[in-house]
Write a protein that holds these residues in place. Structure first.
Motif, mmCIF file in Angstrom:
data_model
loop_
_atom_site.group_PDB
_atom_site.id
_atom_site.type_symbol
_atom_site.label_atom_id
_atom_site.label_comp_id
_atom_site.label_asym_id
_atom_site.label_seq_id
_atom_site.Cartn_x
_atom_site.Cartn_y
_atom_site.Cartn_z
ATOM 1 N N UNK A 1 21.126 28.300 23.584
ATOM 2 C CA UNK A 1 20.321 27.587 22.628
ATOM 3 C C UNK A 1 18.862 27.561 23.112
ATOM 4 N N UNK A 2 17.949 27.772 22.189
ATOM 5 C CA UNK A 2 16.526 27.764 22.517
ATOM 6 C C UNK A 2 15.920 26.396 22.224
ATOM 7 N N UNK A 3 15.024 25.986 23.113
ATOM 8 C CA UNK A 3 14.224 24.795 22.894
ATOM 9 C C UNK A 3 12.775 25.215 22.691
ATOM 10 N N UNK A 4 12.048 24.401 21.963
ATOM 11 C CA UNK A 4 10.609 24.632 21.814
ATOM 12 C C UNK A 4 9.889 23.907 22.939
ATOM 13 N N UNK A 5 8.921 24.583 23.520
ATOM 14 C CA UNK A 5 8.129 24.022 24.607
ATOM 15 C C UNK A 5 6.653 24.187 24.295
ATOM 16 N N UNK A 6 5.874 23.224 24.733
ATOM 17 C CA UNK A 6 4.428 23.388 24.817
ATOM 18 C C UNK A 6 4.152 23.632 26.291
ATOM 19 N N UNK A 7 3.492 24.734 26.588
ATOM 20 C CA UNK A 7 3.125 25.061 27.965
ATOM 21 C C UNK A 7 1.607 25.072 28.025
ATOM 22 N N UNK A 8 1.050 24.226 28.876
ATOM 23 C CA UNK A 8 -0.405 24.188 29.029
ATOM 24 C C UNK A 8 -0.734 24.292 30.515
ATOM 25 N N UNK A 9 -1.901 24.832 30.784
ATOM 26 C CA UNK A 9 -2.233 25.097 32.178
ATOM 27 C C UNK A 9 -3.710 24.858 32.454
ATOM 28 N N UNK B 1 8.975 19.762 26.803
ATOM 29 C CA UNK B 1 10.160 20.146 26.037
ATOM 30 C C UNK B 1 10.167 19.361 24.728
ATOM 31 N N UNK B 2 10.074 20.073 23.599
ATOM 32 C CA UNK B 2 10.064 19.448 22.281
ATOM 33 C C UNK B 2 11.452 19.378 21.655
ATOM 34 N N UNK B 3 12.457 19.866 22.372
ATOM 35 C CA UNK B 3 13.824 19.815 21.856
ATOM 36 C C UNK B 3 14.244 21.125 21.218
ATOM 37 N N UNK B 4 15.411 21.124 20.577
ATOM 38 C CA UNK B 4 15.973 22.354 19.992
ATOM 39 C C UNK B 4 15.025 23.022 19.000
ATOM 40 N N UNK B 5 14.916 24.344 19.118
ATOM 41 C CA UNK B 5 14.037 25.107 18.232
ATOM 42 C C UNK B 5 14.609 25.190 16.829
ATOM 43 N N UNK B 6 15.941 25.249 16.714
ATOM 44 C CA UNK B 6 16.594 25.332 15.406
ATOM 45 C C UNK B 6 16.943 23.942 14.895
ATOM 46 N N UNK B 7 16.789 23.760 13.624
ATOM 47 C CA UNK B 7 17.238 22.541 12.995
ATOM 48 C C UNK B 7 16.387 21.322 13.225
ATOM 49 N N UNK B 8 15.170 21.504 13.722
ATOM 50 C CA UNK B 8 14.344 20.319 13.936
ATOM 51 C C UNK B 8 13.329 20.127 12.828
ATOM 52 N N UNK B 9 13.459 20.875 11.756
ATOM 53 C CA UNK B 9 12.571 20.691 10.613
ATOM 54 C C UNK B 9 11.227 21.367 10.813
ATOM 55 N N UNK B 10 10.240 20.823 10.161
ATOM 56 C CA UNK B 10 8.886 21.371 10.244
ATOM 57 C C UNK B 10 8.312 21.188 11.638
ATOM 58 N N UNK B 11 7.308 21.992 11.950
ATOM 59 C CA UNK B 11 6.622 21.834 13.228
ATOM 60 C C UNK B 11 6.051 20.432 13.353
#
Length: 96
Positions: free
Chosen positions: A1-9, A67-77
């Motif tokens: 399962x893929x999660x959405x992430x924000x990666x900043x540096x 970690x923004x949570x699961x990439x699928x099924x989380x609705x709109x960005x």
């Protein structure tokens, strides 16, 4: 399962900054100067962290993974902006 992430540096050296940027381009969408949105599996995040760990200087540089949570099924960005509006870039990657 893929999660959405924000990666900043925040990278102190221009050479390492370019290396991190080039690495990140292969993993996600560039949404702001040093910020990427990525959809990663657990294996992907481990590989990315390992790759970046070899590039950065651990006493001077910082990479943050949100970690923004699961990439699928989380609705709109869930990205919003203050000031200049956030623009979703859904263009295909073109390698020349």
């Amino acid at each position: 399962m893929r999660n959405s992430y924000i990666v900043c540096y925040d990278i102190c050296d221009p050479k390492r900054l370019r290396q991190v940027y080039k690495t990140m381009r292969g993993w996600g969408d560039h949404i702001q100067y040093s910020v990427f949105e990525c959809q990663l599996t657990k294996m992907d995040i481990a590989r990315l962290r390992s790759t970046l760990a070899e590039i950065i200087h651990h006493k001077e540089d910082q990479v943050i993974f949100v970690d923004l949570g699961p990439a699928d099924g989380r609705g709109e960005r869930v990205i919003s902006a203050l000031g200049k509006p956030y623009v979703n870039i859904d263009s295909p990657l073109i390698v020349v």
